[in-house]
Design an enzyme around this catalytic site. Structure first.
Site, PDB file in Angstrom:
ATOM      1  CG  HIS A   1     -10.703   7.854   0.531  1.00 20.93           C
ATOM      2  ND1 HIS A   1     -11.710   6.983   0.170  1.00 20.93           N
ATOM      3  CD2 HIS A   1      -9.784   7.104   1.196  1.00 20.93           C
ATOM      4  CE1 HIS A   1     -11.414   5.759   0.608  1.00 20.93           C
ATOM      5  NE2 HIS A   1     -10.267   5.812   1.233  1.00 20.93           N
TER       6      HIS A   1
ATOM      7  CD  GLN B   1      -6.151   9.787   2.710  1.00 22.47           C
ATOM      8  OE1 GLN B   1      -6.843   8.827   3.030  1.00 22.47           O
ATOM      9  NE2 GLN B   1      -4.862   9.866   2.988  1.00 22.47           N
TER      10      GLN B   1
ATOM     11  NE  ARG C   1      -7.480   6.957   6.014  1.00 17.33           N
ATOM     12  CZ  ARG C   1      -7.764   5.848   5.331  1.00 17.33           C
ATOM     13  NH1 ARG C   1      -7.294   4.683   5.710  1.00 17.33           N
ATOM     14  NH2 ARG C   1      -8.529   5.892   4.249  1.00 17.33           N
TER      15      ARG C   1
ATOM     16  CD  GLU D   1      -2.862   3.511  -1.149  1.00 16.77           C
ATOM     17  OE1 GLU D   1      -3.490   4.592  -1.123  1.00 16.77           O
ATOM     18  OE2 GLU D   1      -2.053   3.168  -0.283  1.00 16.77           O
TER      19      GLU D   1
ATOM     20  CG  HIS E   1      -8.257   6.931  -2.725  1.00 22.26           C
ATOM     21  ND1 HIS E   1      -7.767   6.458  -3.917  1.00 22.26           N
ATOM     22  CD2 HIS E   1      -8.037   5.947  -1.824  1.00 22.26           C
ATOM     23  CE1 HIS E   1      -7.282   5.230  -3.731  1.00 22.26           C
ATOM     24  NE2 HIS E   1      -7.440   4.908  -2.464  1.00 22.26           N
TER      25      HIS E   1
ATOM     26  CG  LEU F   1     -11.696   3.534  -3.163  1.00 23.55           C
ATOM     27  CD1 LEU F   1     -10.833   4.782  -3.165  1.00 23.55           C
ATOM     28  CD2 LEU F   1     -11.704   2.904  -1.784  1.00 23.55           C
TER      29      LEU F   1
ATOM     30  NE  ARG G   1      -5.002   6.013   0.331  1.00 21.76           N
ATOM     31  CZ  ARG G   1      -5.896   5.343   1.025  1.00 21.76           C
ATOM     32  NH1 ARG G   1      -6.666   5.973   1.880  1.00 21.76           N
ATOM     33  NH2 ARG G   1      -6.032   4.054   0.858  1.00 21.76           N
TER      34      ARG G   1
ATOM     35  CG  PHE H   1      -2.364  -0.245   0.938  1.00 23.14           C
ATOM     36  CD1 PHE H   1      -2.753  -1.241   0.079  1.00 23.14           C
ATOM     37  CD2 PHE H   1      -3.348   0.546   1.529  1.00 23.14           C
ATOM     38  CE1 PHE H   1      -4.110  -1.456  -0.195  1.00 23.14           C
ATOM     39  CE2 PHE H   1      -4.696   0.340   1.267  1.00 23.14           C
ATOM     40  CZ  PHE H   1      -5.082  -0.655   0.402  1.00 23.14           C
TER      41      PHE H   1
HETATM   42  C1  LIG Z   1     -15.051   3.432  -0.101  1.00 26.27           C
HETATM   43  C2  LIG Z   1     -14.127   3.391   1.075  1.00 26.27           C
HETATM   44  C3  LIG Z   1     -13.120   2.444   1.139  1.00 26.27           C
HETATM   45  C4  LIG Z   1     -12.247   2.416   2.220  1.00 26.27           C
HETATM   46  N1  LIG Z   1     -11.261   1.461   2.259  1.00 26.27           N
HETATM   47  C5  LIG Z   1     -10.436   1.395   3.335  1.00 26.27           C
HETATM   48  C6  LIG Z   1      -9.454   0.374   3.422  1.00 26.27           C
HETATM   49  O1  LIG Z   1      -9.336  -0.488   2.559  1.00 26.27           O
HETATM   50  N2  LIG Z   1      -8.656   0.367   4.505  1.00 26.27           N
HETATM   51  C7  LIG Z   1      -8.750   1.280   5.515  1.00 26.27           C
HETATM   52  O2  LIG Z   1      -8.009   1.212   6.484  1.00 26.27           O
HETATM   53  N3  LIG Z   1      -9.704   2.256   5.456  1.00 26.27           N
HETATM   54  C8  LIG Z   1     -10.535   2.317   4.390  1.00 26.27           C
HETATM   55  N4  LIG Z   1     -11.500   3.302   4.342  1.00 26.27           N
HETATM   56  C9  LIG Z   1     -11.719   4.142   5.524  1.00 26.27           C
HETATM   57  C10 LIG Z   1     -12.444   3.348   6.599  1.00 26.27           C
HETATM   58  O3  LIG Z   1     -13.271   2.391   6.001  1.00 26.27           O
HETATM   59  C11 LIG Z   1     -13.310   4.246   7.484  1.00 26.27           C
HETATM   60  O4  LIG Z   1     -12.553   5.301   7.993  1.00 26.27           O
HETATM   61  C12 LIG Z   1     -13.875   3.445   8.670  1.00 26.27           C
HETATM   62  O5  LIG Z   1     -14.456   2.237   8.247  1.00 26.27           O
HETATM   63  C13 LIG Z   1     -14.881   4.272   9.437  1.00 26.27           C
HETATM   64  O6  LIG Z   1     -15.448   3.450  10.429  1.00 26.27           O
HETATM   65  P1  LIG Z   1     -16.341   4.080  11.571  1.00 26.27           P
HETATM   66  O7  LIG Z   1     -16.760   2.952  12.439  1.00 26.27           O
HETATM   67  O8  LIG Z   1     -15.620   5.216  12.175  1.00 26.27           O
HETATM   68  O9  LIG Z   1     -17.585   4.687  10.800  1.00 26.27           O
HETATM   69  P2  LIG Z   1     -18.720   4.013   9.873  1.00 26.27           P
HETATM   70  O10 LIG Z   1     -18.395   2.626   9.495  1.00 26.27           O
HETATM   71  O11 LIG Z   1     -19.013   4.983   8.800  1.00 26.27           O
HETATM   72  O12 LIG Z   1     -19.969   3.958  10.839  1.00 26.27           O
HETATM   73  C14 LIG Z   1     -20.639   5.114  11.226  1.00 26.27           C
HETATM   74  C15 LIG Z   1     -21.863   4.718  12.004  1.00 26.27           C
HETATM   75  O13 LIG Z   1     -22.452   5.885  12.567  1.00 26.27           O
HETATM   76  C16 LIG Z   1     -23.843   5.824  12.420  1.00 26.27           C
HETATM   77  N5  LIG Z   1     -24.363   7.197  12.425  1.00 26.27           N
HETATM   78  C17 LIG Z   1     -23.919   8.260  11.719  1.00 26.27           C
HETATM   79  N6  LIG Z   1     -24.688   9.349  11.993  1.00 26.27           N
HETATM   80  C18 LIG Z   1     -25.616   8.955  12.902  1.00 26.27           C
HETATM   81  C19 LIG Z   1     -26.691   9.598  13.557  1.00 26.27           C
HETATM   82  N7  LIG Z   1     -27.028  10.881  13.334  1.00 26.27           N
HETATM   83  N8  LIG Z   1     -27.428   8.880  14.431  1.00 26.27           N
HETATM   84  C20 LIG Z   1     -27.169   7.564  14.666  1.00 26.27           C
HETATM   85  N9  LIG Z   1     -26.160   6.912  14.050  1.00 26.27           N
HETATM   86  C21 LIG Z   1     -25.395   7.589  13.183  1.00 26.27           C
HETATM   87  C22 LIG Z   1     -24.078   5.080  11.123  1.00 26.27           C
HETATM   88  O14 LIG Z   1     -25.347   4.469  11.108  1.00 26.27           O
HETATM   89  C23 LIG Z   1     -22.950   4.047  11.175  1.00 26.27           C
HETATM   90  O15 LIG Z   1     -23.387   2.901  11.852  1.00 26.27           O
HETATM   91  C24 LIG Z   1     -12.380   3.352   3.268  1.00 26.27           C
HETATM   92  C25 LIG Z   1     -13.396   4.294   3.217  1.00 26.27           C
HETATM   93  C26 LIG Z   1     -14.245   4.329   2.125  1.00 26.27           C
HETATM   94  C27 LIG Z   1     -15.285   5.412   2.083  1.00 26.27           C
END
Ligand SMILES: Cc1cc2nc3c(=O)[nH]c(=O)nc-3n(C[C@H](O)[C@H](O)[C@H](O)COP(=O)(O)OP(=O)(O)OC[C@H]3O[C@@H](n4cnc5c(N)ncnc54)[C@H](O)[C@@H]3O)c2cc1C
Length: 557
Positions: free
Chosen positions: A337, A226, A372, A241, A228, A238, A272, A113
């Site tokens: 991203h 960030q 990141r 990477e 991507h 997306l 990135r 990566f």
């Molecule tokens: C397309 C994509 C690919 C990625 N690929 C990678 C990768 O390969 N490797 C890597 O390390 N990172 C990757 N990332 C980044 C990484 O996936 C995210 O930063 C991480 O998964 C975020 O997790 P989280 O638990 O913080 O939030 P999320 O998984 O987004 O969860 C947020 C939660 O909050 C809840 N929520 C939001 N607002 C409210 C509200 N008002 N009331 C109640 N609930 C709410 C939602 O329902 C959800 O359950 C990627 C990101 C994207 C967008």
């Protein structure tokens, strides 16, 4: 009145991991999520999760790469802890039931990566996020965690200098309710929908970050956004990477492998910020393809490898860009991203208000600093989700009772009522589109003071218009128009903080590139930006970066 010891808001990887840790410490835990947990954006993560488990690799190198990747804005004590937790975290997830891809000898397969000294990104084909999410979700059922599914967070209730719980509504009934808790963990994920060109899901609107800010919590390093390098043209879906990790290469209209000019040692696998700037420069200087993009070529990898390791990428390219990566290049351009900034926390997930915790993309510890590294975010959700769960559990063990009073709900109820009663006014969708255009055009990869000030005026004008926003749909169940209106309000709040932070930071570091200040300025700017809510907009202050062993050096890839 609903009541729990700990309320976790957000059921992505960070929220689920936090809830599991807190429940296993013996507490009454609630998990509130506006989506079904498995629909959280974590499930969209493709490329993988970092851990230095290979023989040639080391935790030390992972730490160094992360510090360097952060452009020396990451806190080095936090980064050390984070990288030390990587191996045990991945093994724990495997024991939870996540099935990772394997090498021929049966060991965990790893791919290269960007910005990493060794291939250390462990993956489940290009569906890593979903594989992790399913693994952990199955374990939630082993604990008595009350899940408030499809409940929408409105506010964090703070009284007497500490958290009392939250206000939220069930999307099925629209009734505003209080949920009292001694500790609240915000894990509400990304807020990329501030931009139009983004890889983030529509639900990524920063509701928890905005609620924390309104409640008086400090947000950290919000100006670092960030981009991507490789998102599909048109849709901005997306292209992981991992595609370059498997050997994919970038080419301009002249057929040149242009990354040789920008990162002579690691080429397409620079970090990135570097690759995104390179693509934008190629297009600006006339070496992009008509329409403004470059090509990502995978053809030389062969059909078998492409279709087994990058299944989703194949589907996305075929469906949304009409190209087959086995025989044709993929048209790509950078898109927003990830948000390096978020609710300011320490390594235990503690935010600046007693009883408030945050983890995952909504939080800023900071381990990513100004940029990141790919694969570090999935790891962050699990490492710091668990820490936040454990710290909240310790806190509530001796914390006094809390309550939500009727007056704590008045403001949110009145706000919704106003939206509802207004018969004329602004459409939430129009405001969102204008905000996204402003941010895409004026607060992108390269930033100038003229454009940033213009963006600030436009965002503030949109905030003014938002005061008159209205909900047209009249249904009292699953009213998407209403949630849209609330989400746009949050996006507008957070956009302003990004712009104000970017105007103030007169240097270039990581993902923040100021054309008028092209160099990094460690003397004045090796410090975190903190933003606090005031009636006149965000008030900025600064906090030192924790730096231990790694002296800032010029960042070359
Ligand atoms: C397309 C994509 C690919 C990625 N690929 C990678 C990768 O390969 N490797 C890597 O390390 N990172 C990757 N990332 C980044 C990484 O996936 C995210 O930063 C991480 O998964 C975020 O997790 P989280 O638990 O913080 O939030 P999320 O998984 O987004 O969860 C947020 C939660 O909050 C809840 N929520 C939001 N607002 C409210 C509200 N008002 N009331 C109640 N609930 C709410 C939602 O329902 C959800 O359950 C990627 C990101 C994207 C967008």
């Amino acid at each position: 009145m609903l009541k729990h010891d700990i309320v976790v808001v957000g059921a992505g990887l960070a929220g689920q991991r936090a809830a599991l840790a807190a429940a296993r410490a013996g507490h009454d835990v609630a998990l509130v999520s506006k989506l079904h947990p498995l629909r959280s954006h974590s499930g969209a993560a493709q490329g993988g999760i970092n851990a230095a488990v290979g023989k040639e690799d080391s935790v030390e190198t992972h730490i160094y790469d992360t510090v360097k990747g952060s452009d020396y804005l990451g806190d080095q004590d936090a980064i050390e802890f984070f990288c030390q937790q990587a191996g045990p975290t991945v093994i724990e997830m495997e024991h939870f039931g996540t099935i990772f891809s394997r090498s021929d000898d049966g060991s965990l397969a790893r791919r290269a990566f960007g910005g990493a000294g060794f291939p250390r990104t462990i993956y489940a084909a290009d569906r890593t996020g979903l594989a992790l999410l399913q693994g952990i979700y199955e374990h939630l059922g082993t604990e008595t965690i009350r899940i408030y599914e499809e409940w929408f967070l409105l506010s964090v209730v703070v009284r007497d200098g500490r958290v009392q719980g939250i206000s939220a509504f069930d999307r099925r009934t629209l009734k505003v309710e209080g949920i009292a808790a001694k500790a609240v963990i915000l894990a509400t994920g990304p807020f990329g929908r501030i931009y139009g060109r983004t890889t983030n899901a529509h639900s990524c609107t920063g509701d928890g970050v905005a609620a924390a800010y309104r409640a008086g919590a400090a947000l950290k390093d919000m100006e670092f956004v960030q981009f991507h390098p490789t998102a599909l043209m048109e849709s901005s879906i997306l292209i992981t990477e991992g595609a370059r990790g498997e050997g994919g290469i970038l080419k301009n209209v002249n057929g040149e492998r242009f990354m040789a000019r920008y990162a002579p040692h690691v080429l397409d696998l620079a970090s990135r910020d570097v690759v995104s700037r390179a693509i934008v420069t190629e297009v600006k200087e006339g070496r992009g393809f008509p329409g403004g993009f470059v090509h990502l070529e995978l053809m030389h990898l062969g059909k078998e490898k492409i279709e087994s390791r990058l299944q989703e990428i194949c589907d996305f390219s075929r469906t949304y860009a009409g190209v087959d990566p086995v025989t044709e290049p993929i048209p790509v351009y950078p898109a927003q991203h990830y948000m390096m900034g978020g609710i300011s926390t320490n390594m235990k997930g503690e935010a600046s208000i007693p009883g408030l915790y945050a983890a995952g993309e909504a939080a800023c510890v900071s381990i990513h600093g100004a940029n990141r590294l790919g694969g570090n975010s999935l790891l962050e959700t699990l490492v710091f989700g668990k820490q936040a769960g454990l710290a909240a559990a310790e806190f509530v063990a001796s914390a006094p009772d809390t309550e939500i009073r009727a007056e704590d709900l008045e403001k949110e109820t009145a706000h919704i009522q106003q939206l509802w009663n207004r018969t004329e006014g602004e459409s939430p969708r129009a405001l969102r589109t204008e905000l996204q255009q402003t941010m895409d055009q004026l607060v992108g990869i390269y930033r100038t003071p003229e454009e940033l000030f213009r963006a600030l005026r436009q965002v503030r004008a949109l905030q003014e218009r938002y005061r008159n926003v209205r909900v047209i749909d009249r249904s009292t169940t699953y009213n998407i128009d209403l949630t849209d209106a609330l989400e746009v309000g949050n996006l507008l709040t957070l956009a302003e903080i990004i712009v104000v932070g970017a105007i103030a930071r007169t240097e270039s570091r990581g993902a923040h590139t100021r054309l008028d200040f092209p160099a990094r300025d460690d003397k004045s700017w090796m410090k975190h930006t903190l933003a606090h809510w005031t009636v006149n907009g965000p008030e900025l202050s600064y906090a030192p970066v924790a730096y231990t062993r790694w002296e800032p050096k010029e960042r070359v890839y």
